[in-house]
Design an enzyme around this catalytic site. Structure first.
Site, short mmCIF file in Angstrom:
data_model
loop_
_atom_site.label_atom_id
_atom_site.label_comp_id
_atom_site.label_asym_id
_atom_site.label_seq_id
_atom_site.Cartn_x
_atom_site.Cartn_y
_atom_site.Cartn_z
N ASN A 1 -31.40 32.79 -16.59
CA ASN A 1 -32.78 33.19 -16.86
C ASN A 1 -33.66 32.07 -17.42
O ASN A 1 -34.87 32.09 -17.26
CB ASN A 1 -32.83 34.42 -17.77
CG ASN A 1 -32.10 34.22 -19.08
OD1 ASN A 1 -31.25 33.36 -19.21
ND2 ASN A 1 -32.42 35.05 -20.06
N GLU B 1 -24.15 33.20 -27.95
CA GLU B 1 -25.44 33.92 -27.98
C GLU B 1 -25.35 34.98 -26.91
O GLU B 1 -25.45 34.69 -25.71
CB GLU B 1 -26.59 32.95 -27.74
CG GLU B 1 -27.94 33.54 -28.10
CD GLU B 1 -28.83 33.72 -26.90
OE1 GLU B 1 -29.05 34.89 -26.53
OE2 GLU B 1 -29.29 32.72 -26.34
N CYS C 1 -33.13 37.55 -23.33
CA CYS C 1 -32.20 38.21 -24.25
C CYS C 1 -32.89 38.79 -25.47
O CYS C 1 -32.34 39.68 -26.13
CB CYS C 1 -31.12 37.23 -24.68
SG CYS C 1 -31.76 35.69 -25.35
N GLU D 1 -28.66 28.09 -32.65
CA GLU D 1 -29.20 27.00 -31.84
C GLU D 1 -30.59 26.66 -32.35
O GLU D 1 -31.34 27.53 -32.78
CB GLU D 1 -29.23 27.40 -30.37
CG GLU D 1 -27.83 27.60 -29.80
CD GLU D 1 -27.81 27.97 -28.34
OE1 GLU D 1 -26.90 27.52 -27.63
OE2 GLU D 1 -28.71 28.72 -27.89
#
Length: 489
Positions: free
Chosen positions: A158, A259, A293, A468
């Site tokens: 994505n 993640e 997400c 991150e």
């Protein structure tokens, strides 16, 4: 920059291992345009042999790369950042072509990706250790930060540029070497970024990338999981895959950054600025057609403002322009593939069957192509519906009415996931109560656009662990070595 590659030169269709473009495979993976289904390229459908060759190169390069002074590593990353931005237009078009998002979003993703490269270039020179006060005379005690070693990065489709940058930039900054497997749907953008990293001066073997189909990806990744030379896995994707990686990493005790999936709540309290809340939801939900997400998946609206909010939202959603990236007016592009559209349609049909009402959308847009779905607003959503229990990953907003703060916090937290949450309120006391109570790694307060390179990105519960971005982003690529020197008196 003195070096500007043509659009054609940016498109690479081979693995990159030890500084060489290699196509020594028997099978090939087609890359298609989700807007039309047209094949636009093919890349290697790699297997364990290519995966092991990448690790061989990364391990061989690690000893020298870790010794490169941090300032020199930073300079290489800064050149990479400059090259990425010099090719922003062409990279944006490449993202739009293989992933489907509108061109403006594609170009925006390139800038977002570059921001991580620049950020970690700067962080490379700040990996300070510690001098620890010794408990007795004649000793000096130190805590040193060192790179973990070879990192395996597995990225999703994505955000094919941003996810590569968000994982590889900190790894290189820390002094690690990398093997990478991009998503099977969007390998071209990732290969282009690796090309630019090579042009920026990343030495052979330091950064390696292999492509593979969905069917062969397990064999590629298992080769890395089984290899004790791979000391860290960084993955963005589904929770079931993340759990598999955690289990399989146990045999060699690799470090993990995961993640994973989300089920983000978006809460509109009765004292919210409704116009601001609508705009915030539009920004949070419809970026990349809802295929992110951190997209709100469950929208809770206080009963006192529910109907007014629903009307305003339906008007905004109904005005969205759906179309291919080739149309500059497009605001929502195609979904990534047929499976994605089928899931979205199943969620809408399930909600309607259980009593939800479609205010706008709710259908495929077959006249545009096989992968388009109309932006949708549903009212009357309940916790039992699939759209409340599963991540829809599409342009569907299910609205649920609530009347009590404690009730909505309990509902928002009633999920195994904990990546992001959003809420709108103008009550300062409520803001801090709710922010403290939400069980997520990221909270947006009167704000729908959260991501920034300076902010820590990651979740809790079954949305994973590790962060991150931010000053914490290097930590998962480093370990601490304690050094004690005695007999100094």
């Amino acid at each position: 920059m003195s070096l500007t590659l043509s659009r054609a030169e940016l498109v690479r269709t081979a693995n990159f291992i030890d500084g060489h473009w290699r196509d020594d495979v028997e099978d090939w993976l087609p890359v298609t345009d989700p807007a039309t289904g047209e094949r636009i390229a093919q890349v290697p459908d790699s297997g364990p042999a290519q995966a092991r060759a990448a690790v061989d190169a990364a391990q061989a390069a690690f000893g020298a790369w870790r010794k490169v002074p941090a300032r020199q590593r930073a300079a290489i990353l800064k050149r990479w950042n400059d090259l990425v931005m010099a090719h922003q237009e062409d990279l944006g078009r490449l993202i739009s072509r293989e992933q489907g998002k509108p061109l403006a979003e594609g170009k925006g993703e390139v800038a977002y990706a570059a921001s991580y490269i620049e950020w970690f270039a700067e962080q490379a020179t700040r990996m300070n250790g510690e001098v620890i006060p010794a408990p007795m005379p004649g000793r000096r005690m130190f805590a040193l930060r060192e790179p973990v070693g070879v990192v395996a990065a597995i990225t999703p489709w994505n955000f094919p540029a941003a996810m590569i940058a968000r994982k590889i930039a900190p790894a290189l900054a820390a002094g690690c070497t990398v093997v990478c497997k991009p998503a099977e749907d969007t390998p071209l953008t990732s290969l282009a970024l690796v090309l630019l990293a090579h042009e920026a001066g990343v030495p052979p073997g330091v950064l390696n990338i292999v492509t593979a189909s969905r069917e062969r990806t397990p064999a590629v990744v298992d080769a890395w999981l089984d290899d004790p030379r791979v000391r860290k896995i960084t993955f963005t994707g589904s929770t079931p895959v993340g759990k598999h990686l955690a289990r399989r990493s146990a045999d060699t005790l690799k470090k993990l950054s995961l993640e994973l999936g989300g089920n983000a709540p978006f809460i509109v309290f009765e004292d919210a600025d409704l116009d601001a809340a609508v705009e915030g939801l539009m920004a949070a939900k419809f970026r990349n057609g809802g295929q992110t997400c951190v997209c709100p998946n469950r929208v809770f609206v206080h009963g006192a403002v529910h109907d007014a909010f629903a009307r305003k939202l339906a008007q905004r959603v109904g005005a969205l322009k759906v179309g291919p990236a080739s149309d500059p007016a497009s605001q929502i592009g195609p979904m990534i593939n047929a499976r994605a559209v089928e899931k979205i349609e199943r969620h809408v049909q399930d909600a309607v069957a259980q009593g939800a009402t479609v205010l706008v959308g709710g259908r495929r847009l077959d006249a545009l192509g096989p992968h388009y779905f109309a932006p949708t607003v549903l009212t009357g959503a309940t916790a039992q519906m699939a759209c409340s229990c599963e991540e829809t990953f599409g342009p569907v907003v299910p609205l649920t009415r609530f009347d009590d703060e404690a009730e909505v916090i309990a509902a928002a937290n009633d999920t195994p996931f904990g990546l992001a949450a959003y809420f709108y309120s103008q009550d300062v006391r409520r803001i801090w109560r709710v922010a403290d109570a939400l069980e997520t790694g990221i909270v947006g307060i009167n704000e729908g656009a959260l991501a920034a390179e300076a902010a820590p990105f990651g979740g809790v519960k079954e949305s994973g662990y590790g962060r991150e971005g931010s000053v914490h982003g290097l930590d998962d690529y480093l370990h601490i070595k304690y050094v004690c020197q005695g007999q100094l008196d």
